[in-house]
Write a protein that holds these residues in place. Structure first.
Motif, PDB file in Angstrom:
ATOM      1  N   VAL A  43       0.852  -1.203   0.000  1.00 40.06           N
ATOM      2  CA  VAL A  43       0.000   0.000   0.000  1.00 40.06           C
ATOM      3  C   VAL A  43       0.885   1.250   0.000  1.00 40.06           C
ATOM      4  CG1 VAL A  43      -1.699   1.286   1.371  1.00 40.06           C
ATOM      5  CG2 VAL A  43      -1.883  -1.198   1.166  1.00 40.06           C
ATOM      6  N   GLU A  44       1.904   1.238   0.853  1.00 37.49           N
ATOM      7  CA  GLU A  44       2.804   2.393   0.942  1.00 37.49           C
ATOM      8  C   GLU A  44       3.600   2.560  -0.365  1.00 37.49           C
ATOM      9  OE1 GLU A  44       2.461   0.032   3.186  1.00 37.49           O
ATOM     10  OE2 GLU A  44       2.235   0.902   5.184  1.00 37.49           O
ATOM     11  N   ALA A  45       4.017   1.431  -0.956  1.00 35.17           N
ATOM     12  CA  ALA A  45       4.773   1.498  -2.214  1.00 35.17           C
ATOM     13  C   ALA A  45       3.905   2.103  -3.319  1.00 35.17           C
ATOM     14  CB  ALA A  45       5.259   0.103  -2.614  1.00 35.17           C
ATOM     15  N   ASP A  46       2.643   1.672  -3.395  1.00 35.98           N
ATOM     16  CA  ASP A  46       1.738   2.223  -4.415  1.00 35.98           C
ATOM     17  C   ASP A  46       1.529   3.720  -4.201  1.00 35.98           C
ATOM     18  OD1 ASP A  46       1.491  -0.227  -5.629  1.00 35.98           O
ATOM     19  OD2 ASP A  46      -0.410  -0.747  -4.662  1.00 35.98           O
ATOM     20  N   GLU A  47       1.499   4.135  -2.953  1.00 33.68           N
ATOM     21  CA  GLU A  47       1.321   5.560  -2.639  1.00 33.68           C
ATOM     22  C   GLU A  47       2.555   6.375  -3.096  1.00 33.68           C
ATOM     23  OE1 GLU A  47      -1.012   7.481  -1.909  1.00 33.68           O
ATOM     24  OE2 GLU A  47      -0.045   9.258  -1.053  1.00 33.68           O
ATOM     25  N   VAL A  48       3.743   5.813  -2.910  1.00 29.97           N
ATOM     26  CA  VAL A  48       4.955   6.511  -3.378  1.00 29.97           C
ATOM     27  C   VAL A  48       4.913   6.640  -4.904  1.00 29.97           C
ATOM     28  CG1 VAL A  48       7.485   6.361  -3.583  1.00 29.97           C
ATOM     29  CG2 VAL A  48       6.379   5.887  -1.382  1.00 29.97           C
ATOM     30  N   VAL A  49       4.498   5.567  -5.587  1.00 28.99           N
ATOM     31  CA  VAL A  49       4.393   5.619  -7.058  1.00 28.99           C
ATOM     32  C   VAL A  49       3.398   6.706  -7.462  1.00 28.99           C
ATOM     33  CG1 VAL A  49       3.573   4.349  -9.097  1.00 28.99           C
ATOM     34  CG2 VAL A  49       5.110   3.241  -7.466  1.00 28.99           C
ATOM     35  N   ARG A  50       2.273   6.764  -6.754  1.00 24.45           N
ATOM     36  CA  ARG A  50       1.257   7.785  -7.073  1.00 24.45           C
ATOM     37  C   ARG A  50       1.871   9.186  -6.918  1.00 24.45           C
ATOM     38  NH1 ARG A  50      -1.713  11.309  -5.169  1.00 24.45           N
ATOM     39  NH2 ARG A  50      -1.047  11.046  -3.003  1.00 24.45           N
ATOM     40  N   ARG A  51       2.651   9.381  -5.869  1.00 22.86           N
ATOM     41  CA  ARG A  51       3.236  10.704  -5.629  1.00 22.86           C
ATOM     42  C   ARG A  51       4.338  11.027  -6.645  1.00 22.86           C
ATOM     43  NH1 ARG A  51       4.466  11.166   0.663  1.00 22.86           N
ATOM     44  NH2 ARG A  51       5.027  13.280   0.067  1.00 22.86           N
ATOM     45  N   VAL A  52       5.078  10.005  -7.076  1.00 21.87           N
ATOM     46  CA  VAL A  52       6.089  10.204  -8.129  1.00 21.87           C
ATOM     47  C   VAL A  52       5.377  10.649  -9.409  1.00 21.87           C
ATOM     48  CG1 VAL A  52       7.694   8.985  -9.674  1.00 21.87           C
ATOM     49  CG2 VAL A  52       7.824   8.615  -7.180  1.00 21.87           C
ATOM     50  N   GLU A  53       4.258   9.972  -9.719  1.00 20.81           N
ATOM     51  CA  GLU A  53       3.518  10.300 -10.951  1.00 20.81           C
ATOM     52  C   GLU A  53       2.888  11.682 -10.856  1.00 20.81           C
ATOM     53  OE1 GLU A  53       2.692   5.669 -12.296  1.00 20.81           O
ATOM     54  OE2 GLU A  53       1.070   6.798 -11.343  1.00 20.81           O
ATOM     55  N   ALA A  54       2.482  12.072  -9.643  1.00 29.06           N
ATOM     56  CA  ALA A  54       1.912  13.412  -9.449  1.00 29.06           C
ATOM     57  C   ALA A  54       2.970  14.491  -9.720  1.00 29.06           C
ATOM     58  CB  ALA A  54       1.360  13.545  -8.031  1.00 29.06           C
ATOM     59  N   LEU A  55       4.237  14.113  -9.601  1.00 33.94           N
ATOM     60  CA  LEU A  55       5.328  15.055  -9.905  1.00 33.94           C
ATOM     61  C   LEU A  55       5.668  15.048 -11.401  1.00 33.94           C
ATOM     62  CD1 LEU A  55       7.552  14.221  -6.798  1.00 33.94           C
ATOM     63  CD2 LEU A  55       6.597  16.479  -7.312  1.00 33.94           C
TER      64      LEU A  55
END
Ligand SMILES: NC(=O)c1ccc[n+]([C@@H]2O[C@H](COP(=O)([O-])OP(=O)(O)OC[C@H]3O[C@@H](n4cnc5c(N)ncnc54)[C@H](O)[C@@H]3O)[C@@H](O)[C@H]2O)c1
Length: 249
Positions: A43-55
Motif C-alpha cells: 500500500v505504501e509502495a503504491d502511494e509513493v508511485v502515485r506521488r512520483v507520478e503526481a510530480l
C-alpha cells in the motif's frame, strides 16, 4: 541549483517508507523516473508511485526481497525495460534485529547480514553490469554511523553497515574507469519505523550525542543523496559522508 537530473532514471531499494520513500520522492522532484522495491509495504509502495507520478515522472513498484540474488536481477532488468535506461541506484533497504552478542542467535546474525550486506551486493552487482556497459552511473549506498563506530547490542547491524562501506570503496575502485561514482551516506539517528523500535533511554542518549540537538529528517538525508546522484558531485567517489548532526564526530 539545477542538478541536471531531469530525464534520468533511478532504482531505490526499500523506497516505500522511511528514508527510502523520501529519497524516491526527492529524486522524482528533480526530474527522475523512479522504481522502488518493497517486500511487505504494498500500500505504501503504491502511494509513493502515485506521488512520483503526481510530480510528472514515471514510477514503478516491484515486489522483490533484497536478500534474493534473482529478485535483484529481475528488479534492475524491469527498471531498464520500463524506463529505457538506468542511471542511479540507491541501496537503502535495511533491517535491525538487536541483541548483545551473548544473546544473539544465528538467525538474528544471518537475517541482518543477508538483507543489509548481501542485499547491497545483489543490487550493486546487478546495477554495475548496466553501468559498466553504458560507461556511466551513480551508486549511493545508505550505511550508518554505527558501521563506523560499532554499537552496543548491534554487532550484526554494525558489521553489515561496515561491510557496506568496504563494498562501496571496492566498487568505487573497480568502476571508476567506467565513469561510475560509488559513495556512502552514513546517517545518525533518523526518526523512522526503524528508530521507533529503539527504547526511549537509548534515544535520549543518541540525542545527547548530537551537537545540533536534533535528529535528521528523512528529507535531509534525501537532499544529500540527491546531490551524490547528480553530476554536481562528479569528482566524489569512494567517499563516506556522515549526516548525523555531529552525533559521531
Ligand atoms: N532510521 C535510522 O535511524 C537510520 C540510521 C542510520 C542508517 N539507517 C539506514 O537507512 C536505511 C533506511 O532505514 P529506515 O530508517 O528508513 O528504515 P525503515 O524500517 O523505515 O525502512 C526500511 C525499508 O527497507 C525495506 N526492507 C527491509 N527488508 C527488506 C527486504 N528483505 N527486501 C526488501 N525491502 C526490505 C522495508 O520494507 C522498508 O521499506 C537502512 O539501510 C538503515 O540501516 C537508518
Amino acid at each position: 541549483m539545477d542538478l541536471g537530473l531531469g530525464g534520468k532514471s533511478a532504482v531505490v531499494t526499500g523506497g516505500s517508507v522511511g528514508i527510502g520513500s523520501a529519497i524516491a520522492l526527492a529524486l522524482a522532484g528533480e526530474g527522475c523516473d523512479v522504481a522502488i522495491n518493497y517486500r511487505r509495504h504494498k500500500v505504501e509502495a503504491d502511494e509513493v508511485v502515485r506521488r512520483v507520478e503526481a510530480l510528472g515522472r514515471r514510477g514503478l513498484a516491484v515486489q522483490a526481497d533484497v536478500a534474493s540474488f534473482q529478485d535483484a536481477g529481475r528488479m534492475i532488468r524491469t527498471a531498464v525495460e520500463t524506463f529505457g535506461r538506468l542511471d542511479i541506484l540507491v541501496c537503502n533497504a535495511g533491517v535491525t534485529w538487536d541483541g548483545v552478542i551473548w544473546k544473539m542467535t544465528e538467525q538474528q546474525w544471518d537475517q541482518v547480514i543477508n538483507v543489509n550486506l548481501k542485499g547491497y551486493f545483489n543490487y550493486n552487482r546487478a546495477a554495475a553490469l548496466v553501468f559498466k556497459d553504458q560507461k556511466s552511473g551513480k551508486i549511493v549506498n545508505i550505511s550508518s554511523i554505527n558501521g563506523m563506530r560499532g554499537k552496543f547490542a548491534q554487532a550484526n547491524y554494525a558489521a553489515s553497515k561496515a561491510g557496506e562501506i568496504a563494498l562501496s570503496k571496492s566498487l568505487a575502485r573497480e568502476l571508476g574507469k567506467f565513469n561510475v561514482n560509488v559513495n556512502v551516506v552514513a546517517p545518525g539517528l533518523v526518526m523512522t519505523e526503524m528508530a521507533r523500535e529503539i527504547p526511549q533511554e537509548f534515544l535520549n542518549k543518541a540525542m545527547d550525542e548530537t551537537v545540533l540537538g536534533r535528529f535528521a529528517s528523512p528529507e535531509e538525508v534525501a537532499d544529500l543523496v540527491v546531490y551524490l546522484c547528480s553530476d554536481r558531485s562528479r569528482h566524489i567517489t569512494g567517499e563516506v559522508i556522515k549526516i548525523d548532526g555531529g552525533q559521531y564526530i
